[in-house]
Write a protein that holds these residues in place. Sequence first.
Motif, PDB file in Angstrom:
ATOM      1  N   SER A  83       0.828  -1.201   0.000  1.00 45.76           N
ATOM      2  CA  SER A  83       0.000   0.000   0.000  1.00 45.76           C
ATOM      3  C   SER A  83       0.864   1.253   0.000  1.00 45.76           C
ATOM      4  CB  SER A  83      -0.910  -0.010   1.230  1.00 45.76           C
ATOM      5  OG  SER A  83      -1.629   1.195   1.306  1.00 45.76           O
ATOM      6  N   PRO A  84       0.497   2.270  -0.777  1.00 47.39           N
ATOM      7  CA  PRO A  84       1.277   3.505  -0.802  1.00 47.39           C
ATOM      8  C   PRO A  84       1.377   4.182   0.560  1.00 47.39           C
ATOM      9  CG  PRO A  84      -0.372   3.509  -2.552  1.00 47.39           C
ATOM     10  CD  PRO A  84      -0.610   2.296  -1.712  1.00 47.39           C
ATOM     11  N   ARG A  85       0.406   3.933   1.442  1.00 45.26           N
ATOM     12  CA  ARG A  85       0.474   4.614   2.736  1.00 45.26           C
ATOM     13  C   ARG A  85       1.622   4.106   3.607  1.00 45.26           C
ATOM     14  NH1 ARG A  85      -4.808   1.811   3.578  1.00 45.26           N
ATOM     15  NH2 ARG A  85      -4.241   0.118   4.943  1.00 45.26           N
ATOM     16  N   TYR A  86       2.223   2.978   3.238  1.00 46.21           N
ATOM     17  CA  TYR A  86       3.373   2.456   3.977  1.00 46.21           C
ATOM     18  C   TYR A  86       4.663   2.543   3.157  1.00 46.21           C
ATOM     19  CZ  TYR A  86      -0.376   0.790   6.879  1.00 46.21           C
ATOM     20  OH  TYR A  86      -1.496   0.740   7.672  1.00 46.21           O
ATOM     21  N   ALA A  87       4.652   3.377   2.147  1.00 48.99           N
ATOM     22  CA  ALA A  87       5.816   3.497   1.260  1.00 48.99           C
ATOM     23  C   ALA A  87       7.076   3.894   2.019  1.00 48.99           C
ATOM     24  CB  ALA A  87       5.527   4.498   0.144  1.00 48.99           C
ATOM     25  N   ARG A  88       6.971   4.825   2.945  1.00 48.24           N
ATOM     26  CA  ARG A  88       8.143   5.264   3.702  1.00 48.24           C
ATOM     27  C   ARG A  88       8.762   4.107   4.482  1.00 48.24           C
ATOM     28  NH1 ARG A  88       6.710  10.245   7.130  1.00 48.24           N
ATOM     29  NH2 ARG A  88       6.230   8.498   8.434  1.00 48.24           N
ATOM     30  N   GLN A  89       7.933   3.329   5.144  1.00 48.42           N
ATOM     31  CA  GLN A  89       8.429   2.200   5.926  1.00 48.42           C
ATOM     32  C   GLN A  89       9.060   1.139   5.015  1.00 48.42           C
ATOM     33  OE1 GLN A  89       5.371   3.552   6.333  1.00 48.42           O
ATOM     34  NE2 GLN A  89       5.506   4.405   8.386  1.00 48.42           N
ATOM     35  N   VAL A  90       8.429   0.875   3.879  1.00 50.61           N
ATOM     36  CA  VAL A  90       8.955  -0.119   2.940  1.00 50.61           C
ATOM     37  C   VAL A  90      10.285   0.360   2.370  1.00 50.61           C
ATOM     38  CG1 VAL A  90       8.560  -1.262   0.713  1.00 50.61           C
ATOM     39  CG2 VAL A  90       6.701  -1.110   2.383  1.00 50.61           C
ATOM     40  N   GLN A  91      10.365   1.641   1.993  1.00 50.59           N
ATOM     41  CA  GLN A  91      11.617   2.187   1.468  1.00 50.59           C
ATOM     42  C   GLN A  91      12.739   2.066   2.493  1.00 50.59           C
ATOM     43  OE1 GLN A  91      10.447   6.159   0.384  1.00 50.59           O
ATOM     44  NE2 GLN A  91      10.139   5.607  -1.760  1.00 50.59           N
ATOM     45  N   ARG A  92      12.446   2.418   3.736  1.00 49.42           N
ATOM     46  CA  ARG A  92      13.449   2.337   4.792  1.00 49.42           C
ATOM     47  C   ARG A  92      13.878   0.884   4.993  1.00 49.42           C
ATOM     48  NH1 ARG A  92      10.955   3.755   9.649  1.00 49.42           N
ATOM     49  NH2 ARG A  92      10.181   5.531   8.488  1.00 49.42           N
ATOM     50  N   PHE A  93      12.924  -0.037   5.045  1.00 49.36           N
ATOM     51  CA  PHE A  93      13.207  -1.454   5.244  1.00 49.36           C
ATOM     52  C   PHE A  93      14.099  -1.997   4.132  1.00 49.36           C
ATOM     53  CE2 PHE A  93      12.087  -5.949   4.558  1.00 49.36           C
ATOM     54  CZ  PHE A  93      12.446  -6.469   5.798  1.00 49.36           C
ATOM     55  N   LEU A  94      13.840  -1.571   2.894  1.00 51.25           N
ATOM     56  CA  LEU A  94      14.615  -2.043   1.742  1.00 51.25           C
ATOM     57  C   LEU A  94      15.885  -1.232   1.496  1.00 51.25           C
ATOM     58  CD1 LEU A  94      11.710  -2.774  -0.768  1.00 51.25           C
ATOM     59  CD2 LEU A  94      13.019  -4.425   0.589  1.00 51.25           C
ATOM     60  N   GLY A  95      16.112  -0.206   2.322  1.00 47.68           N
ATOM     61  CA  GLY A  95      17.291   0.621   2.141  1.00 47.68           C
ATOM     62  C   GLY A  95      17.189   1.549   0.948  1.00 47.68           C
ATOM     63  N   LEU A  96      15.988   1.942   0.610  1.00 45.19           N
ATOM     64  CA  LEU A  96      15.756   2.808  -0.549  1.00 45.19           C
ATOM     65  C   LEU A  96      15.338   4.203  -0.119  1.00 45.19           C
ATOM     66  CD1 LEU A  96      13.600   0.279  -2.607  1.00 45.19           C
ATOM     67  CD2 LEU A  96      16.050   0.706  -2.835  1.00 45.19           C
ATOM     68  N   GLU A  97      15.904   4.672   0.979  1.00 49.94           N
ATOM     69  CA  GLU A  97      15.454   5.941   1.544  1.00 49.94           C
ATOM     70  C   GLU A  97      15.737   7.132   0.646  1.00 49.94           C
ATOM     71  OE1 GLU A  97      15.753   6.326   5.944  1.00 49.94           O
ATOM     72  OE2 GLU A  97      16.983   4.537   5.680  1.00 49.94           O
ATOM     73  N   ARG A  98      16.729   7.027  -0.225  1.00 48.31           N
ATOM     74  CA  ARG A  98      16.991   8.131  -1.141  1.00 48.31           C
ATOM     75  C   ARG A  98      15.804   8.285  -2.079  1.00 48.31           C
ATOM     76  NH1 ARG A  98      19.797   7.139  -5.875  1.00 48.31           N
ATOM     77  NH2 ARG A  98      19.069   8.850  -7.104  1.00 48.31           N
ATOM     78  N   THR A  99      15.172   9.406  -1.997  1.00 48.78           N
ATOM     79  CA  THR A  99      13.987   9.647  -2.806  1.00 48.78           C
ATOM     80  C   THR A  99      14.381   9.950  -4.242  1.00 48.78           C
ATOM     81  OG1 THR A  99      12.904  10.577  -0.880  1.00 48.78           O
ATOM     82  CG2 THR A  99      11.909  11.051  -2.991  1.00 48.78           C
ATOM     83  N   VAL A 100      13.734   9.286  -5.159  1.00 47.36           N
ATOM     84  CA  VAL A 100      13.945   9.574  -6.568  1.00 47.36           C
ATOM     85  C   VAL A 100      13.117  10.802  -6.898  1.00 47.36           C
ATOM     86  CG1 VAL A 100      13.629   8.716  -8.903  1.00 47.36           C
ATOM     87  CG2 VAL A 100      14.292   7.140  -7.089  1.00 47.36           C
ATOM     88  N   ARG A 101      13.795  11.825  -7.356  1.00 52.95           N
ATOM     89  CA  ARG A 101      13.099  13.069  -7.676  1.00 52.95           C
ATOM     90  C   ARG A 101      13.079  13.265  -9.179  1.00 52.95           C
ATOM     91  NH1 ARG A 101      12.087  15.498  -2.940  1.00 52.95           N
ATOM     92  NH2 ARG A 101      13.596  15.307  -1.279  1.00 52.95           N
ATOM     93  N   LEU A 102      12.008  13.856  -9.632  1.00 52.32           N
ATOM     94  CA  LEU A 102      11.888  14.208 -11.040  1.00 52.32           C
ATOM     95  C   LEU A 102      12.003  15.719 -11.167  1.00 52.32           C
ATOM     96  CD1 LEU A 102       8.910  11.917 -12.102  1.00 52.32           C
ATOM     97  CD2 LEU A 102      11.319  11.586 -12.615  1.00 52.32           C
ATOM     98  N   SER A 103      12.661  16.167 -12.217  1.00 51.60           N
ATOM     99  CA  SER A 103      12.795  17.599 -12.457  1.00 51.60           C
ATOM    100  C   SER A 103      11.431  18.183 -12.814  1.00 51.60           C
ATOM    101  CB  SER A 103      13.769  17.848 -13.605  1.00 51.60           C
ATOM    102  OG  SER A 103      13.200  17.375 -14.828  1.00 51.60           O
ATOM    103  N   GLN A 104      11.331  19.493 -12.759  1.00 54.27           N
ATOM    104  CA  GLN A 104      10.098  20.173 -13.141  1.00 54.27           C
ATOM    105  C   GLN A 104       9.741  19.844 -14.595  1.00 54.27           C
ATOM    106  OE1 GLN A 104       8.109  21.836 -11.066  1.00 54.27           O
ATOM    107  NE2 GLN A 104       6.625  22.164 -12.672  1.00 54.27           N
ATOM    108  N   ALA A 105      10.753  19.820 -15.466  1.00 54.08           N
ATOM    109  CA  ALA A 105      10.513  19.495 -16.878  1.00 54.08           C
ATOM    110  C   ALA A 105       9.973  18.071 -17.022  1.00 54.08           C
ATOM    111  CB  ALA A 105      11.798  19.664 -17.681  1.00 54.08           C
ATOM    112  N   ALA A 106      10.543  17.131 -16.239  1.00 45.17           N
ATOM    113  CA  ALA A 106      10.081  15.740 -16.302  1.00 45.17           C
ATOM    114  C   ALA A 106       8.646  15.623 -15.792  1.00 45.17           C
ATOM    115  CB  ALA A 106      11.006  14.835 -15.498  1.00 45.17           C
ATOM    116  N   LEU A 107       8.333  16.340 -14.716  1.00 50.35           N
ATOM    117  CA  LEU A 107       6.972  16.304 -14.178  1.00 50.35           C
ATOM    118  C   LEU A 107       5.968  16.904 -15.163  1.00 50.35           C
ATOM    119  CD1 LEU A 107       7.594  17.213 -10.439  1.00 50.35           C
ATOM    120  CD2 LEU A 107       6.796  15.014 -11.349  1.00 50.35           C
TER     121      LEU A 107
END
Length: 192
Positions: A83-107
């Motif tokens: 579930s997306p509501r637990y994305a932060r916990q899942v990212q931390r658990f998997l060691g994926l805490e670095r957030t992938v960011r998209l540029s304004q142009a990409a968005l």
Amino acid sequence: MTEPSVQPFQLPLEQVAEGERAAALGALLFVASDPVPVAVLAQHVGCTLAEARAALEELAARLDAVGLMVQWCGEDQVQVVSSPRYARQVQRFLGLERTVRLSQAALETLALVAYRQPITRGEIDTIRGVDSSGVLQTLLARGLIEPVGRLQAPGNPIQYGTTTEFLRFFGLGSLAELPPPPDDLPGPEDEG
């Protein structure tokens, strides 16, 4: 709406009792590494497409209680995801805490693809007023968009659409969950 034909298996498949269909579908989706066509699921539990869809709705309600969800990939494929509501916990658990960011142009480009798909690079360039080829390559490399066809026009330009990864990235179950388009999103009548 007619049900698509599914090639019969060599061995007859056992019909799962109606009260067990949601659980059986959950087990199948749990072991699947990719989205599975609903027709294949229906065949493996011995029911119709309509019965499989009803069981998937029941499964979705059950999964919500344990932090999972049934994600629709288009109209005819599904998978079980966190579930997306637990994305932060899942990212931390998997060691994926670095957030992938998209540029304004990409968005901006991704919004145009999501709301106007299928859309060509030329149409995107016209709306944005700049060359979008680099941004499109980035979105293609990240798996957020994909070629979905060619426009029947001079040069047969590639048309782009969003992917299942796009849905995962934004925590959406389907494109129907996109918020309404912004009022200032240019329409086809605003081009040129």
